[in-house]
Design a protein around this motif. Structure first.
Motif, mmCIF file in Angstrom:
data_model
loop_
_atom_site.group_PDB
_atom_site.id
_atom_site.type_symbol
_atom_site.label_atom_id
_atom_site.label_comp_id
_atom_site.label_asym_id
_atom_site.label_seq_id
_atom_site.Cartn_x
_atom_site.Cartn_y
_atom_site.Cartn_z
ATOM 1 N N ASN A 1 0.784 -1.240 0.000
ATOM 2 C CA ASN A 1 0.000 0.000 0.000
ATOM 3 C C ASN A 1 0.811 1.284 0.000
ATOM 4 O OD1 ASN A 1 -3.010 -0.905 0.550
ATOM 5 N ND2 ASN A 1 -1.707 -2.166 1.866
ATOM 6 N N PHE A 2 1.991 1.267 0.594
ATOM 7 C CA PHE A 2 2.695 2.525 0.804
ATOM 8 C C PHE A 2 3.877 2.736 -0.131
ATOM 9 C CE2 PHE A 2 0.531 1.550 4.792
ATOM 10 C CZ PHE A 2 -0.205 2.716 4.974
ATOM 11 N N LEU A 3 4.207 1.739 -0.914
ATOM 12 C CA LEU A 3 5.183 1.928 -1.979
ATOM 13 C C LEU A 3 4.465 2.343 -3.253
ATOM 14 C CD1 LEU A 3 7.555 -1.179 -1.632
ATOM 15 C CD2 LEU A 3 8.017 1.181 -0.942
ATOM 16 N N PRO A 4 5.150 3.036 -4.179
ATOM 17 C CA PRO A 4 4.542 3.296 -5.480
ATOM 18 C C PRO A 4 4.146 1.970 -6.127
ATOM 19 C CG PRO A 4 6.546 4.589 -5.210
ATOM 20 C CD PRO A 4 6.489 3.640 -4.047
ATOM 21 N N GLU A 5 3.053 1.977 -6.837
ATOM 22 C CA GLU A 5 2.504 0.723 -7.358
ATOM 23 C C GLU A 5 3.503 -0.053 -8.199
ATOM 24 O OE1 GLU A 5 -1.599 -0.948 -9.437
ATOM 25 O OE2 GLU A 5 -1.302 1.220 -9.131
ATOM 26 N N ASP A 6 4.322 0.645 -8.965
ATOM 27 C CA ASP A 6 5.272 -0.064 -9.840
ATOM 28 C C ASP A 6 6.471 -0.622 -9.078
ATOM 29 O OD1 ASP A 6 6.400 2.395 -9.242
ATOM 30 O OD2 ASP A 6 7.195 2.729 -11.261
ATOM 31 N N LYS A 7 6.578 -0.324 -7.804
ATOM 32 C CA LYS A 7 7.698 -0.824 -7.001
ATOM 33 C C LYS A 7 7.264 -1.870 -5.979
ATOM 34 C CE LYS A 7 10.386 3.450 -7.443
ATOM 35 N NZ LYS A 7 11.301 2.847 -8.424
ATOM 36 N N ARG A 8 6.006 -2.282 -6.031
ATOM 37 C CA ARG A 8 5.513 -3.259 -5.067
ATOM 38 C C ARG A 8 5.929 -4.666 -5.484
ATOM 39 N NH1 ARG A 8 -0.542 -0.489 -4.559
ATOM 40 N NH2 ARG A 8 0.246 1.508 -3.737
ATOM 41 N N PRO A 9 6.696 -5.363 -4.650
ATOM 42 C CA PRO A 9 7.221 -6.687 -5.030
ATOM 43 C C PRO A 9 6.160 -7.772 -4.847
ATOM 44 C CG PRO A 9 7.997 -6.086 -2.847
ATOM 45 C CD PRO A 9 7.201 -4.914 -3.347
ATOM 46 N N LYS A 10 5.513 -8.128 -5.927
ATOM 47 C CA LYS A 10 4.360 -9.029 -5.841
ATOM 48 C C LYS A 10 4.725 -10.397 -5.281
ATOM 49 C CE LYS A 10 1.814 -6.738 -9.564
ATOM 50 N NZ LYS A 10 1.184 -6.896 -10.911
ATOM 51 N N GLU A 11 5.884 -10.916 -5.666
ATOM 52 C CA GLU A 11 6.272 -12.241 -5.173
ATOM 53 C C GLU A 11 6.557 -12.205 -3.673
ATOM 54 O OE1 GLU A 11 9.481 -13.740 -7.470
ATOM 55 O OE2 GLU A 11 8.260 -14.067 -9.271
ATOM 56 N N VAL A 12 7.188 -11.152 -3.219
ATOM 57 C CA VAL A 12 7.458 -11.016 -1.783
ATOM 58 C C VAL A 12 6.155 -10.879 -1.011
ATOM 59 C CG1 VAL A 12 8.550 -9.581 -0.014
ATOM 60 C CG2 VAL A 12 9.733 -10.005 -2.183
ATOM 61 N N ILE A 13 5.249 -10.067 -1.526
ATOM 62 C CA ILE A 13 3.957 -9.882 -0.877
ATOM 63 C C ILE A 13 3.215 -11.205 -0.774
ATOM 64 C CG2 ILE A 13 1.675 -8.818 -1.131
ATOM 65 C CD1 ILE A 13 3.140 -6.385 -2.371
ATOM 66 N N ALA A 14 3.221 -11.983 -1.850
ATOM 67 C CA ALA A 14 2.543 -13.275 -1.838
ATOM 68 C C ALA A 14 3.185 -14.216 -0.827
ATOM 69 C CB ALA A 14 2.565 -13.890 -3.233
ATOM 70 N N PHE A 15 4.505 -14.212 -0.740
ATOM 71 C CA PHE A 15 5.207 -15.056 0.226
ATOM 72 C C PHE A 15 4.818 -14.659 1.659
ATOM 73 C CE2 PHE A 15 8.854 -15.555 3.095
ATOM 74 C CZ PHE A 15 9.037 -16.928 3.040
ATOM 75 N N MET A 16 4.810 -13.351 1.928
ATOM 76 C CA MET A 16 4.459 -12.870 3.259
ATOM 77 C C MET A 16 3.008 -13.206 3.599
ATOM 78 S SD MET A 16 7.222 -11.456 4.445
ATOM 79 C CE MET A 16 6.766 -10.314 5.738
#
Length: 212
Positions: free
Chosen positions: A116-131
């Motif tokens: 939510n707080f990073l710019p959308e193009d910098k959000r690490p989708k794989e890391v988010i999914a892992f978390m």
């Protein structure tokens, strides 16, 4: 003397301390920390407020404390609330506070920030999914524990509840849907129905940031 809590609305860890103060009946007030403006990284903040460069920070006269669990413990000592009825309950509360800090809040805070707080193009989708996968395991532990219980420890609200709920009332999406976890859902409702309860952004000053 009014207790001051240096905090900001987006911080679930600050919310844990603020909610303990709010429900304790002690006289307190929030002091906004401009986290997104870099205040916690400034030499002045690290010298005069917290050398760890973090929030929350509680100041009560000559007492200055950091780390939400320590602040909650101080609130319990001063108010006589949330600390358990005996030594067994106090140890069990500590067990859940430590579990929350390691398994739940630390992962929820990081996931919510990345999503939510990073710019959308910098959000690490794989890391988010892992978390989110790690968080699902933590939700399962808490949900199972709350099956047949009103509160995490004993028969009343304790710091275990006030710690574990820290990130679970926020509106920003990070993969937590309370309706997926019925016992957590019922517990969060009970807690929010407690006289004096307030949601994070109603209890602490937020920051004018773009979360889109």
């Amino acid at each position: 003397m009014t207790i001051k809590l240096y905090c900001f609305g987006e911080s679930g860890n600050a919310y844990k301390a603020a909610l303990a103060l709010q429900l304790s009946g002690l006289d307190w007030e929030p002091v906004k920390v401009d986290f997104f403006g870099g205040e916690t990284r400034t030499p002045d903040y690290r010298t005069s407020i917290n050398n760890m460069g973090e929030a929350p920070v509680m100041v009560d006269g000559n007492v200055r404390l950091t780390q939400s669990g320590v602040i909650q413990d101080y609130v319990s000592e001063k108010s006589g609330k949330f600390g358990g009825k005996n030594a067994d309950e106090r140890r069990e509360i500590l067990r859940w506070v430590l579990w929350d800090n390691h398994k739940l809040s630390s992962n929820a805070g990081m996931t919510r920030f990345l999503a939510n707080f990073l710019p959308e193009d910098k959000r690490p989708k794989e890391v988010i999914a892992f978390m989110q996968g790690r968080l699902a395991a933590a939700y399962a532990v808490l949900n199972d524990h709350l099956d047949g219980r009103q509160w995490i420890v004993g028969d009343q609200i304790t710091n275990a509840d006030l710690s574990c709920c820290g990130y679970l009332y926020y509106p920003e999406p990070f993969g937590f849907d309370r309706t997926d976890w019925p016992h957590i859902d019922a517990w969060l409702s009970r807690l929010s129905e407690t006289p004096g309860w307030k949601a994070p952004y109603d209890l602490m000053p937020g920051s004018p940031v773009d979360r889109a």
